[in-house]
Design a protein around this motif. Sequence first.
Motif, PDB file in Angstrom:
ATOM      1  N   GLN A  94      12.316  14.133  -4.083  1.00 47.15           N
ATOM      2  CA  GLN A  94      11.593  12.428  -4.291  1.00 47.15           C
ATOM      3  C   GLN A  94      10.242  12.853  -4.237  1.00 47.15           C
ATOM      4  OE1 GLN A  94      14.635  10.333  -2.160  1.00 47.15           O
ATOM      5  NE2 GLN A  94      14.851   9.157  -3.540  1.00 47.15           N
ATOM      6  N   GLY A  95       9.806  13.932  -3.666  1.00 44.84           N
ATOM      7  CA  GLY A  95       7.916  14.108  -3.287  1.00 44.84           C
ATOM      8  C   GLY A  95       8.330  14.892  -1.693  1.00 44.84           C
ATOM      9  N   LYS A  96       6.753  15.566  -1.564  1.00 45.09           N
ATOM     10  CA  LYS A  96       6.755  15.529  -0.240  1.00 45.09           C
ATOM     11  C   LYS A  96       7.556  15.354   0.951  1.00 45.09           C
ATOM     12  CE  LYS A  96       2.759  18.689   1.571  1.00 45.09           C
ATOM     13  NZ  LYS A  96       4.423  19.284   2.682  1.00 45.09           N
ATOM     14  N   GLY A  97       7.828  15.623   1.281  1.00 45.67           N
ATOM     15  CA  GLY A  97       7.807  14.647   2.384  1.00 45.67           C
ATOM     16  C   GLY A  97       7.212  15.165   4.300  1.00 45.67           C
ATOM     17  N   PHE A  98       7.082  14.341   4.941  1.00 42.99           N
ATOM     18  CA  PHE A  98       6.288  14.648   5.937  1.00 42.99           C
ATOM     19  C   PHE A  98       6.864  15.046   7.427  1.00 42.99           C
ATOM     20  CE2 PHE A  98       3.934  11.853   3.824  1.00 42.99           C
ATOM     21  CZ  PHE A  98       2.795  12.575   3.885  1.00 42.99           C
ATOM     22  N   ASP A  99       8.198  15.790   7.580  1.00 39.85           N
ATOM     23  CA  ASP A  99       8.954  15.845   8.576  1.00 39.85           C
ATOM     24  C   ASP A  99       8.897  15.184   9.880  1.00 39.85           C
ATOM     25  OD1 ASP A  99      10.244  18.541   7.622  1.00 39.85           O
ATOM     26  OD2 ASP A  99       8.736  18.906   8.470  1.00 39.85           O
ATOM     27  N   HIS A 100       8.884  14.061   9.704  1.00 36.74           N
ATOM     28  CA  HIS A 100       8.707  13.061  10.426  1.00 36.74           C
ATOM     29  C   HIS A 100       8.344  13.494  11.796  1.00 36.74           C
ATOM     30  CE1 HIS A 100      12.698  11.649   8.378  1.00 36.74           C
ATOM     31  NE2 HIS A 100      11.673  10.284   8.413  1.00 36.74           N
ATOM     32  N   ASN A 101       7.209  14.367  11.316  1.00 39.26           N
ATOM     33  CA  ASN A 101       6.440  13.840  12.948  1.00 39.26           C
ATOM     34  C   ASN A 101       5.579  13.601  13.651  1.00 39.26           C
ATOM     35  OD1 ASN A 101       4.748  15.630  14.663  1.00 39.26           O
ATOM     36  ND2 ASN A 101       3.880  17.554  13.642  1.00 39.26           N
ATOM     37  N   ILE A 102       5.864  13.021  14.344  1.00 34.60           N
ATOM     38  CA  ILE A 102       4.880  11.980  15.125  1.00 34.60           C
ATOM     39  C   ILE A 102       3.566  12.597  15.448  1.00 34.60           C
ATOM     40  CG2 ILE A 102       6.905  10.213  15.266  1.00 34.60           C
ATOM     41  CD1 ILE A 102       6.343  11.151  18.498  1.00 34.60           C
ATOM     42  N   HIS A 103       3.339  13.639  15.050  1.00 32.89           N
ATOM     43  CA  HIS A 103       2.263  14.133  15.625  1.00 32.89           C
ATOM     44  C   HIS A 103       1.347  13.678  14.499  1.00 32.89           C
ATOM     45  CE1 HIS A 103       3.764  14.265  19.885  1.00 32.89           C
ATOM     46  NE2 HIS A 103       4.906  15.372  19.142  1.00 32.89           N
ATOM     47  N   SER A 104       2.209  13.873  13.342  1.00 34.91           N
ATOM     48  CA  SER A 104       0.927  14.159  12.069  1.00 34.91           C
ATOM     49  C   SER A 104       0.271  12.524  11.957  1.00 34.91           C
ATOM     50  CB  SER A 104       1.864  14.523  11.335  1.00 34.91           C
ATOM     51  OG  SER A 104       1.380  13.861   9.440  1.00 34.91           O
ATOM     52  N   LYS A 105      -0.877  12.352  11.539  1.00 36.49           N
ATOM     53  CA  LYS A 105      -1.537  11.441  11.517  1.00 36.49           C
ATOM     54  C   LYS A 105      -1.272  10.777  10.166  1.00 36.49           C
ATOM     55  CE  LYS A 105      -5.406  11.325  14.540  1.00 36.49           C
ATOM     56  NZ  LYS A 105      -6.681  11.213  14.165  1.00 36.49           N
ATOM     57  N   VAL A 135       1.344  -1.431   0.200  1.00 37.33           N
ATOM     58  CA  VAL A 135      -0.494   0.106   0.150  1.00 37.33           C
ATOM     59  C   VAL A 135       0.546   1.395  -0.165  1.00 37.33           C
ATOM     60  CG1 VAL A 135      -1.879   1.110   1.610  1.00 37.33           C
ATOM     61  CG2 VAL A 135      -1.360  -1.043   1.144  1.00 37.33           C
ATOM     62  N   THR A 136       0.903   1.585  -1.671  1.00 33.93           N
ATOM     63  CA  THR A 136       1.816   2.559  -1.724  1.00 33.93           C
ATOM     64  C   THR A 136       1.003   4.448  -1.614  1.00 33.93           C
ATOM     65  OG1 THR A 136       2.108   2.454  -3.271  1.00 33.93           O
ATOM     66  CG2 THR A 136       3.918   1.053  -1.722  1.00 33.93           C
ATOM     67  N   ALA A 137      -0.270   4.603  -1.583  1.00 37.01           N
ATOM     68  CA  ALA A 137      -0.656   5.457  -1.469  1.00 37.01           C
ATOM     69  C   ALA A 137      -1.555   6.080   0.147  1.00 37.01           C
ATOM     70  CB  ALA A 137      -1.451   5.491  -2.036  1.00 37.01           C
ATOM     71  N   ALA A 138      -1.577   7.767   0.007  1.00 34.65           N
ATOM     72  CA  ALA A 138      -1.812   7.644   1.423  1.00 34.65           C
ATOM     73  C   ALA A 138      -4.105   7.459   1.175  1.00 34.65           C
ATOM     74  CB  ALA A 138      -2.517   9.168   1.286  1.00 34.65           C
ATOM     75  N   ASN A 139      -4.292   7.260   2.079  1.00 34.39           N
ATOM     76  CA  ASN A 139      -6.346   6.653   2.663  1.00 34.39           C
ATOM     77  C   ASN A 139      -6.378   5.792   1.891  1.00 34.39           C
ATOM     78  OD1 ASN A 139      -6.036   8.936   4.713  1.00 34.39           O
ATOM     79  ND2 ASN A 139      -5.773  10.382   2.840  1.00 34.39           N
ATOM     80  N   LEU A 154       8.357   6.049  -0.685  1.00 35.92           N
ATOM     81  CA  LEU A 154       7.604   3.951  -0.760  1.00 35.92           C
ATOM     82  C   LEU A 154       7.389   3.332  -1.777  1.00 35.92           C
ATOM     83  CD1 LEU A 154       6.640   2.120   1.705  1.00 35.92           C
ATOM     84  CD2 LEU A 154       4.753   3.726   1.705  1.00 35.92           C
ATOM     85  N   ARG A 155       7.671   4.036  -2.673  1.00 29.39           N
ATOM     86  CA  ARG A 155       6.759   3.762  -3.366  1.00 29.39           C
ATOM     87  C   ARG A 155       8.049   3.563  -5.038  1.00 29.39           C
ATOM     88  NH1 ARG A 155       2.276   6.498  -4.420  1.00 29.39           N
ATOM     89  NH2 ARG A 155       3.554   8.134  -5.313  1.00 29.39           N
ATOM     90  N   GLN A 156       8.591   3.723  -4.541  1.00 26.35           N
ATOM     91  CA  GLN A 156      10.276   3.516  -5.095  1.00 26.35           C
ATOM     92  C   GLN A 156      10.873   2.387  -4.270  1.00 26.35           C
ATOM     93  OE1 GLN A 156      11.877   7.826  -4.481  1.00 26.35           O
ATOM     94  NE2 GLN A 156      11.420   8.308  -7.235  1.00 26.35           N
ATOM     95  N   GLN A 157      10.893   2.313  -3.038  1.00 25.51           N
ATOM     96  CA  GLN A 157      11.003   1.484  -2.476  1.00 25.51           C
ATOM     97  C   GLN A 157      11.377  -0.031  -2.388  1.00 25.51           C
ATOM     98  OE1 GLN A 157      13.735   2.466   0.100  1.00 25.51           O
ATOM     99  NE2 GLN A 157      13.174   4.429  -1.318  1.00 25.51           N
TER     100      GLN A 157
END
Lengths: 463, 284
Positions: free
Chosen positions: B199-210, A86-90, B166-169
Motif C-alpha cells: 500500500q505504499g511506503k510505511g514508517f516502521d512504527h518508529n515513534i522516534h521518527s517525526k 489531512v492525508t499527505a505529509a507536511n 490513511l487516504r484509503q481509510q
Amino acid sequence: MACQVSGGSGSYNEVWHFKEPFRAAIIKVMRLRERMRPYVDRIYEEASSDGHPLMRMLAYEFPDDAEAAGVEDEYCFGSKYLLKPVTAANASALPVYLPRLAAGEEWRYYFNHSLLATGFRGGKTVQVAFALDEFPLFERISTHHTARAPLRRLKSDDDEGGKIKGHAYGAVAGGATTVVPSLLILGTLSNLYLLQLSRGIQLRDKGQLPLWTAQLFIAVSAFRCAFPNRYRGSVVLRDSWLSSIFLTRALATVSEVSWISQLAFVASDLNSKLAAREQAAWIDGAAVLMVLLVVMSQATVWFAVLLDQPNVMFYEEAYWAGIFVLNTLANGHVYRHQPQTLAWISLCFGAVYLPWQLGLHLPAMRTASAGKTGILSAVPFEFAAGLRRALTLRRPSTAAAAWGGTVGALWMICYWVVMPFWLLFVAQSYSSEASSARATLKNDDEGPIFGTKMVPGLEPSLG
Amino acid sequence: MIRNATEAGVEIMVSPYFNFISANATGYAQALADGVLATSGDSESGPAQGIGQTAMYDVFTPAARARMMKSVVSAAGSYGAVGVHNWWLDCQEPCQSPGMSTAIWGGKAAMPHAAVGAAYPHLLAEATRGAMTNGTVMLGRSAWAGTQRFGAAVWSGDTDSSWLALRQQVRAGLNAQMSGITYWTSDIGGYAGGGGGPQGKGFDHNIHSKAFLQLLTRWFQVCCWLCGAVRALHACAVACADCSSIVWRVLPSVPVARPQAADAAARGLPGLRRFRIVQRSLAL
C-alpha cells in the motif's frame, strides 16, 4: 497499561511516549473527541433509529449541491461537522469546498473563528491553512433559533437535548451576562433630553454647523442606546429590524461624519480666531483631512460589513486614530496660544483616546486579524449576501462576552451617552447666548459661561 | 481488574476464537468426522487451515453452528458473570490465505463466502441474546450489510503505516458507512510497518521518527471524525518484532449504541437511502 509484547521488548504506544509537538496535538484531538461524546451519542441514535450513517459523503447531506456531489476527500460526521482529512505529509494548507447552506445556517472554521466571516453560507471553496494540531474542520451552525435560545459556548458539544439539526449555537462565547445593553435605555433618555436642550439654542452666523451636527449625533446616539448592536457577530439586544446592522451603520455613518465635521469646524474656527501671527495654516488642511478620513473610515466599515470582512475594521480604526492625531495637534496649537475650554476638551479626549487606540486597540486588532490567511477573510466577496445579512441577521444576546466585556461596555457608554454632552457643549459655545456671554465677559471681565475660557491678557486676541 | 476498569468507564473486550477448533482439542476428531469444518476450496482432503494448528468451522453448517453456539453461550455466561460483554472477533474473515476459499455447507461457495462476515456475528448475537442483557459489542475484521444490527463493528484490518493507507481509510470508511455498515473504524497509525508494503511506503512504527509521528497525529485527527464505533491504536513501536497486540484502546467506552444497534436493522434500511442519492447524483 503499556504494551508488553512477548520477548519483553515493550512497545511504545501510549500517548505519553510520543514526543512534542506530536503528543500535544494528539492529546488535543483526544480531548476534542471527549467533548463530543454527547454529540456522538446522538448521531448513534440517528444511525439506529433512522439508518443515517455517521460518516456521510457531502452529497448525502447536501443532495442539491451539484459541486458537493463530486467531492471525494471531504465528509460530514453527522450533520454538524464537515472534515477534510489531512492525508499527505507536511501539508499545511488545503482548499476545502463548503457546500451551500440554507438560510439561517452558517459555516465556522473550528480552530479559528475569524477565518470565515459571520454568516458565511458556503457554496464556495475556501483555502485553509493549519498547523500540526489543526485540520480543516468546520461546524455547521444554525442561526435560526438564537432569538429564543441564549448564546452558548461555541465549542461546547454538549447541548444535550438539542436536536442534531436546527440546534442553537451562538456566535460568541457565553458565560457571564451583562445588563449594560439594557441599561443603555437611560442613555436614550439623556440623549432625548439633550436634544430638547439643543432646540433652545439660538443660532448665530456660524453656529449652524456645530448645532446641526450635534443634533444629528445626539439623535443617533439616542437610537443606538435604544437598539444597541455589535457588528462582529451581529449581536443585538432587541430582536427587531430596528437593530439591524444596516440601519445602525447607516445612521452611524451620518452621526460620525457629523461629529468629525464639527471637530474640524471647531479646530479651523479656533485657529482663525488666533492672532494673525499665531494662526497655523496647516490646521485648515488638517480639518479637511479629518473629514476625508472619517469618510474613508465609513467606506471601510461598509466594505467590512457588506463584504464580510471584519478584519478590515482595523483600517477603519486606524483612520480614527489619524483623525484624532490631527485634532489633538490642531487643538494643541490653539491651546498653546490661547488656552480655552473647547481646545482643552479635545486635548483631554486625545490624551485618553490616542494612547489606548494606538498603544492597545490597534495592536490588539492587528494581532487578532493577522491570521495565517492575512487580513482578508478567505471568503469570496458576496455583496448581495452581505447586504441581506446586514439587513436581517441578528443574534440576540446578553452575554457579556458578546458585548465586548468591560471594554465594550465602557465604549458604548462613553460613545453613546457621554460624548453627546461634548457635542452639545460645542454647539452651545456657538450659540448667540454664548456669544452674548462672551460679549458680556469682554465688558465685565467675568469668568466664562460657555465655550471659550479666557485667560486675562490673552483676551484682546479674540476676534 | 475488570471492576477497576468498569469504574473508570472502560469496558473490557475479550478476543475469543469461537470459529476455530484446535487440532489438539478433544473434539477435533469428532468435528472432522461430522464434517462441520470448512475445507479449502481446492482440496477435499482436509479442513481449511486456521491460525496455527486449527481448523475453521463452517459457519453455515447447522451442526457447526450448534457446536459454536454451545461454546459461545458457555463463554458468554462466564465472561458475562464477571462483567465482560464485548467480543473482539479477530480473524473472522473467511479466507485464511490468499487463493484459498472456504467450502461451505451446500457445496463450494465462491459467491456467498463473503457472507461469513455476516453469519458469524449473527450467530454470536443469537447465542448471546439471553446471556448478555446489555447487548454485545463485536469488533471484527469483516462485515456485511446488516451486521450493524448485531452491534458488530468492523475495522479495516492490518493496514500499512503510510499516507496512502490513511487516504484509503477515508474512502473505505465512507464507502462502508454509505453502504449501511455504520460501525466502521481503523487502526490509528496503521498496523503493519514495513519499509514499503503493497500500500505504499510505511514508517516502521518508529515513534522516534517525526515522519511517523506526523502520520500518527493526522491519523488521530481523521479517526476522531471518522470512526464512530471503536478506535484502536493498534500500532507497535519499532522495537516490537511481532505486531500482534492491541495495546491501547483510545477512549474505549465510546458509546456504541448497543441497545440501539439491536433494533437498527429492524427499522432502518440504509441501502435504500443510498439509492436515492445515487439517483440524485446521476441527475446532476
